[in-house]
Design a protein around this motif. Structure first.
Motif: not given
Ligand SMILES: [Zn+2]
Ligand SMILES: [Zn+2]
Length: 287
Positions: A220, A223, A246, A249
């Protein structure tokens, strides 16, 4: 009687042709396409006037910036011709107002700011320093108090042709293979689209300067979560587009799958063609 020579109309750029085809194919996207056409036309006009800048930067400084994950374009490097830029700000605000993407009060404030001689300059300088992460200690607000939050969106669009030229100039002489961050190596902004190359590599595309850089396919960018169990990926039925979401997050990124495709990614087109995918991702609880 002399006949006036008939000039064939100038060939339209590919993104314009593709946007018009998209509108004919999917009339429900017509308003979004029309706004995009207006923005693309404005940005092409502005960009044709922006020279390719010669960016003087010490190779060691550039290397250190890359190592620390800091962007390579400093504010002073951006070839901002202020009267052109102020005009771009006002025209962008006009387009967003026309398509009801900007509120009338905000529009009036932004246009006034874009008209005043030197008022915009310090605002844009601070906005760039904070939003690019160039100043590691910048904890200041992106925009000064009293300015509308929607100025952010207007500035992202208006500065694009200028920043894009910087990314063009730097990418000609830099090797970015060591850049493994989720944000843009040139301007520090977040990706807002991606492309899967025919070699099955994923490249992220900056939401501000439209530069591309390679990034792990199942990590991702927002994050840095790289647990494959926590990345949800799904494709459109025709296989042309893909979403990476994701589960840490809850953010997602759309991608154009260039494997076996008939054309390269065209962010201005693909971002609009995938609006139905945004709805699908949000329905699954991603933002
Ligand atoms: Zn993420
Ligand atoms: Zn960028």
């Amino acid at each position: 009687m002399t006949e006036r020579p008939v000039h064939p109309p100038r060939a339209e750029p590919r993104e314009v042709v593709e946007l018009k085809q998209l509108k004919a194919r999917q009339p429900d996207l017509a308003t979004a396409v029309d706004m995009q056409l207006a923005l693309v036309e404005l940005q092409r006009r502005v960009q044709s006037r922006v020279p390719l800048p010669w960016i003087q930067a010490d190779p060691q400084w550039l290397e250190a910036q890359q190592r620390e994950g800091r962007p390579l374009v400093r504010f002073a490097d951006i070839p901002l011709e202020w009267s052109d830029f102020r005009l771009a700000v006002r025209r962008t605000a006009d387009i967003l107002l026309r398509f009801e993407s900007l509120d009338g009060g905000d529009h009036a404030q932004i246009v006034a700011l874009g008209r005043e001689g030197n008022a915009l300059e310090p605002v844009v300088e601070q906005w760039y320093a904070v939003s690019s992460g160039l100043e590691p200690s910048a904890d200041a607000e992106r925009l000064p108090p009293g300015t509308p939050g929607s100025l952010d969106q207007v500035l992202v669009l208006a500065i694009r042709p200028f920043l894009h030229r910087c990314a063009e100039a730097l990418s000609q002489r830099l090797d970015l293979s060591a850049w493994t961050h989720g944000h843009c190596p040139f301007c520090g902004w977040e990706p807002d689209f991606a492309v899967i190359t025919p070699a099955a590599e994923r490249r992220l595309i900056c939401g501000r300067c439209v530069a591309q850089w390679a990034f792990a396919a199942l990590t991702c960018p927002f994050c840095a979560n790289d647990d494959r169990q926590l990345i949800t990926s799904f494709a459109t039925r025709d296989g042309r587009y893909r979403v990476y979401a994701c589960d840490v997050c809850r953010r997602y990124l759309k991608a154009y799958d260039g494997r076996g495709a008939s054309r390269p990614v065209l962010t201005s087109v693909d971002a609009i063609a995938t609006l139905p995918l945004d709805a699908a991702a949000m329905q699954r609880g991603y933002q």
